[in-house]
Every structure is written in C-alpha cells, then in structure tokens.
Design a protein around this motif. Structure first.
Motif, PDB file in Angstrom:
ATOM      1  N   MET A  67     -45.466 -33.960 -31.407  1.00 31.71           N
ATOM      2  CA  MET A  67     -46.531 -32.979 -31.679  1.00 31.71           C
ATOM      3  C   MET A  67     -47.665 -33.110 -30.664  1.00 31.71           C
ATOM      4  O   MET A  67     -48.221 -32.116 -30.216  1.00 31.71           O
ATOM      5  N   TRP A  68     -47.993 -34.306 -30.297  1.00 34.22           N
ATOM      6  CA  TRP A  68     -49.038 -34.518 -29.285  1.00 34.22           C
ATOM      7  C   TRP A  68     -48.606 -33.871 -27.959  1.00 34.22           C
ATOM      8  O   TRP A  68     -49.390 -33.175 -27.318  1.00 34.22           O
ATOM      9  N   MET A  69     -47.333 -34.066 -27.593  1.00 34.82           N
ATOM     10  CA  MET A  69     -46.820 -33.506 -26.334  1.00 34.82           C
ATOM     11  C   MET A  69     -46.782 -31.979 -26.375  1.00 34.82           C
ATOM     12  O   MET A  69     -46.968 -31.332 -25.341  1.00 34.82           O
ATOM     13  N   THR A  70     -46.541 -31.402 -27.553  1.00 32.55           N
ATOM     14  CA  THR A  70     -46.383 -29.950 -27.657  1.00 32.55           C
ATOM     15  C   THR A  70     -47.613 -29.272 -28.261  1.00 32.55           C
ATOM     16  O   THR A  70     -47.529 -28.111 -28.673  1.00 32.55           O
ATOM     17  N   LYS A  71     -48.714 -30.019 -28.315  1.00 34.27           N
ATOM     18  CA  LYS A  71     -49.988 -29.483 -28.809  1.00 34.27           C
ATOM     19  C   LYS A  71     -49.914 -29.029 -30.272  1.00 34.27           C
ATOM     20  O   LYS A  71     -50.491 -28.021 -30.664  1.00 34.27           O
ATOM     21  N   GLY A  72     -49.215 -29.822 -31.068  1.00 30.10           N
ATOM     22  CA  GLY A  72     -49.123 -29.572 -32.504  1.00 30.10           C
ATOM     23  C   GLY A  72     -50.036 -30.515 -33.263  1.00 30.10           C
ATOM     24  O   GLY A  72     -50.762 -31.318 -32.674  1.00 30.10           O
ATOM     25  N   PRO A  73     -50.003 -30.459 -34.579  1.00 28.07           N
ATOM     26  CA  PRO A  73     -50.871 -31.311 -35.404  1.00 28.07           C
ATOM     27  C   PRO A  73     -50.439 -32.780 -35.351  1.00 28.07           C
ATOM     28  O   PRO A  73     -49.256 -33.084 -35.464  1.00 28.07           O
ATOM     29  N   THR A  74     -51.410 -33.652 -35.182  1.00 33.78           N
ATOM     30  CA  THR A  74     -51.112 -35.082 -35.073  1.00 33.78           C
ATOM     31  C   THR A  74     -51.790 -35.929 -36.145  1.00 33.78           C
ATOM     32  O   THR A  74     -51.601 -37.140 -36.172  1.00 33.78           O
ATOM     33  N   ASP A  75     -52.560 -35.334 -37.023  1.00 26.51           N
ATOM     34  CA  ASP A  75     -53.217 -36.078 -38.095  1.00 26.51           C
ATOM     35  C   ASP A  75     -52.153 -36.459 -39.125  1.00 26.51           C
ATOM     36  O   ASP A  75     -51.647 -35.607 -39.863  1.00 26.51           O
ATOM     37  N   VAL A  76     -51.819 -37.747 -39.197  1.00 23.34           N
ATOM     38  CA  VAL A  76     -50.726 -38.198 -40.050  1.00 23.34           C
ATOM     39  C   VAL A  76     -51.069 -38.173 -41.540  1.00 23.34           C
ATOM     40  O   VAL A  76     -50.200 -38.431 -42.372  1.00 23.34           O
ATOM     41  N   SER A  77     -52.277 -37.833 -41.883  1.00 20.31           N
ATOM     42  CA  SER A  77     -52.613 -37.715 -43.304  1.00 20.31           C
ATOM     43  C   SER A  77     -52.305 -36.316 -43.829  1.00 20.31           C
ATOM     44  O   SER A  77     -52.406 -36.054 -45.021  1.00 20.31           O
ATOM     45  N   GLY A  78     -51.883 -35.419 -42.932  1.00 21.44           N
ATOM     46  CA  GLY A  78     -51.682 -34.030 -43.323  1.00 21.44           C
ATOM     47  C   GLY A  78     -50.238 -33.622 -43.519  1.00 21.44           C
ATOM     48  O   GLY A  78     -49.296 -34.319 -43.136  1.00 21.44           O
ATOM     49  N   CYS A  79     -50.094 -32.464 -44.139  1.00 24.42           N
ATOM     50  CA  CYS A  79     -48.811 -31.789 -44.306  1.00 24.42           C
ATOM     51  C   CYS A  79     -49.011 -30.393 -43.728  1.00 24.42           C
ATOM     52  O   CYS A  79     -49.963 -29.700 -44.100  1.00 24.42           O
ATOM     53  N   TYR A  80     -48.124 -29.977 -42.830  1.00 26.76           N
ATOM     54  CA  TYR A  80     -48.297 -28.725 -42.104  1.00 26.76           C
ATOM     55  C   TYR A  80     -47.060 -27.865 -42.289  1.00 26.76           C
ATOM     56  O   TYR A  80     -45.996 -28.163 -41.754  1.00 26.76           O
ATOM     57  N   GLU A  81     -47.200 -26.814 -43.053  1.00 26.89           N
ATOM     58  CA  GLU A  81     -46.086 -25.902 -43.265  1.00 26.89           C
ATOM     59  C   GLU A  81     -46.264 -24.695 -42.355  1.00 26.89           C
ATOM     60  O   GLU A  81     -47.259 -23.989 -42.437  1.00 26.89           O
ATOM     61  N   PHE A  82     -45.288 -24.489 -41.493  1.00 23.69           N
ATOM     62  CA  PHE A  82     -45.331 -23.397 -40.528  1.00 23.69           C
ATOM     63  C   PHE A  82     -44.437 -22.231 -40.928  1.00 23.69           C
ATOM     64  O   PHE A  82     -44.428 -21.197 -40.267  1.00 23.69           O
ATOM     65  N   THR A  83     -43.663 -22.384 -41.985  1.00 21.99           N
ATOM     66  CA  THR A  83     -42.711 -21.348 -42.386  1.00 21.99           C
ATOM     67  C   THR A  83     -43.438 -20.058 -42.743  1.00 21.99           C
ATOM     68  O   THR A  83     -44.369 -20.062 -43.544  1.00 21.99           O
ATOM     69  N   ASP A  84     -42.984 -18.977 -42.147  1.00 21.74           N
ATOM     70  CA  ASP A  84     -43.501 -17.644 -42.451  1.00 21.74           C
ATOM     71  C   ASP A  84     -42.605 -17.080 -43.562  1.00 21.74           C
ATOM     72  O   ASP A  84     -41.509 -16.588 -43.302  1.00 21.74           O
ATOM     73  N   TRP A  85     -43.090 -17.165 -44.797  1.00 19.89           N
ATOM     74  CA  TRP A  85     -42.272 -16.762 -45.942  1.00 19.89           C
ATOM     75  C   TRP A  85     -42.012 -15.262 -45.960  1.00 19.89           C
ATOM     76  O   TRP A  85     -40.989 -14.819 -46.501  1.00 19.89           O
ATOM     77  N   ASN A  86     -42.888 -14.475 -45.363  1.00 23.43           N
ATOM     78  CA  ASN A  86     -42.614 -13.032 -45.249  1.00 23.43           C
ATOM     79  C   ASN A  86     -41.402 -12.788 -44.358  1.00 23.43           C
ATOM     80  O   ASN A  86     -40.584 -11.910 -44.623  1.00 23.43           O
ATOM     81  N   LYS A  87     -41.297 -13.576 -43.306  1.00 23.15           N
ATOM     82  CA  LYS A  87     -40.151 -13.459 -42.407  1.00 23.15           C
ATOM     83  C   LYS A  87     -38.857 -13.870 -43.126  1.00 23.15           C
ATOM     84  O   LYS A  87     -37.805 -13.263 -42.932  1.00 23.15           O
ATOM     85  N   VAL A  88     -38.951 -14.878 -43.980  1.00 27.81           N
ATOM     86  CA  VAL A  88     -37.794 -15.301 -44.770  1.00 27.81           C
ATOM     87  C   VAL A  88     -37.361 -14.153 -45.689  1.00 27.81           C
ATOM     88  O   VAL A  88     -36.173 -13.849 -45.802  1.00 27.81           O
ATOM     89  N   GLU A  89     -38.319 -13.514 -46.327  1.00 28.16           N
ATOM     90  CA  GLU A  89     -38.002 -12.407 -47.225  1.00 28.16           C
ATOM     91  C   GLU A  89     -37.420 -11.207 -46.465  1.00 28.16           C
ATOM     92  O   GLU A  89     -36.525 -10.527 -46.967  1.00 28.16           O
ATOM     93  N   GLN A  90     -37.891 -10.975 -45.262  1.00 32.47           N
ATOM     94  CA  GLN A  90     -37.315  -9.908 -44.435  1.00 32.47           C
ATOM     95  C   GLN A  90     -35.857 -10.222 -44.094  1.00 32.47           C
ATOM     96  O   GLN A  90     -34.998  -9.333 -44.099  1.00 32.47           O
ATOM     97  N   PHE A  91     -35.579 -11.489 -43.812  1.00 35.05           N
ATOM     98  CA  PHE A  91     -34.198 -11.895 -43.528  1.00 35.05           C
ATOM     99  C   PHE A  91     -33.327 -11.701 -44.773  1.00 35.05           C
ATOM    100  O   PHE A  91     -32.180 -11.251 -44.664  1.00 35.05           O
ATOM    101  N   ALA A  92     -33.863 -12.001 -45.935  1.00 37.23           N
ATOM    102  CA  ALA A  92     -33.123 -11.773 -47.180  1.00 37.23           C
ATOM    103  C   ALA A  92     -32.739 -10.301 -47.313  1.00 37.23           C
ATOM    104  O   ALA A  92     -31.620  -9.977 -47.730  1.00 37.23           O
ATOM    105  N   GLN A  93     -33.656  -9.417 -46.932  1.00 38.93           N
ATOM    106  CA  GLN A  93     -33.357  -7.978 -46.977  1.00 38.93           C
ATOM    107  C   GLN A  93     -32.197  -7.633 -46.038  1.00 38.93           C
ATOM    108  O   GLN A  93     -31.328  -6.835 -46.392  1.00 38.93           O
ATOM    109  N   THR A  94     -32.167  -8.228 -44.857  1.00 34.53           N
ATOM    110  CA  THR A  94     -31.057  -7.945 -43.928  1.00 34.53           C
ATOM    111  C   THR A  94     -29.753  -8.486 -44.478  1.00 34.53           C
ATOM    112  O   THR A  94     -28.702  -7.889 -44.274  1.00 34.53           O
TER     113      THR A  94
END
Length: 175
Positions: free
Chosen positions: A143-170
């Motif tokens: 994450m440090w190399m790719t400029k992502g979150p590095t605070d180890v006390s956190g939880c980071y959810e990147f999933t776009d649930w709208n995109k998941v629902e659009q895929f369900a429609q397909t």
C-alpha cells in the motif's frame, strides 16, 4: 427455475461477501448454490445452467486451485453461460477497475483456457487488524508503494457495491 452455481475463491472473505450480494439479487429468478472453490469438486456441474466464479488476488496471484478447477471443468465452463470476476485492491484505482484495464484480469485471460461470457472486476478490502503480522507488514508495504492506506489500525473497504449490483443485473440478463 434455472440453477446457477456461484463458486468463490477467497482469502479474507470479501469475494464471498460479493458472491452473497450477487446471490441475493439472483435468487428472485434462479436457484443459486454458493460454494467455495474447495467444495465445488463434490458437485455435478451438469445440473447447472449458469456458472459464476469469483476469485481474489493475494500478493499478485490467484490461488492455483482456481486454474486446476478451470482445467478440470473447461468443457462445462465453456459450454454453459459463465461469468468470472476478480477481486483485488488494485481495482480501487479508476484506471484499473475494468476487465480491459485491470492487470490481474488481463493476466487471468492470458493464463486461462476458459473464455467466460461476462467479466467484472471489483475492488477489495484491506482489514489490517485481521491479518497476521507478516501479511499486515507485506500489505502495508504494498500500500505504501502504491499510495494506498497504511494505517494498520484501519479497515478500508474499496468495493463499489453499486457496481456489484450492476453486474448482478447482467448475470440475470445473460441467463
């Protein structure tokens, strides 16, 4: 009612969570069986009209069992309606969140003899507190190399649930 098999390969559970969301949408119109990659060998794929496979990336790779499953079931996968989606944290970046732009999806398509009817890429989740010391350290470094979150006390959810629902429609349209 049509039968759909949904197979997931997950390390930390996000791919299974995405499959459960897809299952919820599909169950109004289909009988959906959700199974892990480890359990799928016990099933008869002939019983299903559609197969959906979701797999996560860890340290830049899909689990080898994914490719074993594909090779053992290539004819079934290629002769039925089938879909594949990848879950990876690289997909958190706008220029790497489609099947055409995601490096892991591109690599999958090169390595696999299976040609799914539909593809999707979803960003995953980083939950530092769930990881072992080694995984937490390695993922933090990535994450440090790719400029992502590095605070180890956190939880980071990147999933776009709208995109998941659009895929369900397909998936419902592809049946």
């Amino acid at each position: 009612m049509q039968k759909v098999l949904m197979v997931y390969s997950t390390v930390d559970g996000q791919t299974k969570a995405i499959c459960k969301r897809l299952q919820t949408h599909l169950e109004a119109q289909a009988d959906v069986d959700l199974v892990s990659l480890e359990q799928v060998a016990q099933l008869e794929l002939e019983a299903y009209q559609q197969i959906v496979v979701g797999a996560s990336i860890r340290y830049g790779k899909f689990r080898p069992e994914l490719f074993t499953f594909i090779e053992q079931n290539k004819a079934q996968l290629n002769n039925k309606k089938s879909s594949f989606f990848s879950v990876n944290v690289v997909a958190r970046k706008p220029n790497k969140n489609t099947p055409q732009t995601n490096p892991y999806m591109k690599l999958f398509l090169q390595q696999s003899s299976w040609k799914p009817d539909s593809l999707a890429v979803f960003a995953g989740k980083i939950d530092y507190q769930k990881y072992t010391w080694f995984d937490r350290t390695m993922i933090r470094f990535i994450m440090w190399m790719t400029k992502g979150p590095t605070d180890v006390s956190g939880c980071y959810e990147f999933t776009d649930w709208n995109k998941v629902e659009q895929f369900a429609q397909t998936l419902m349209l592809n049946r």
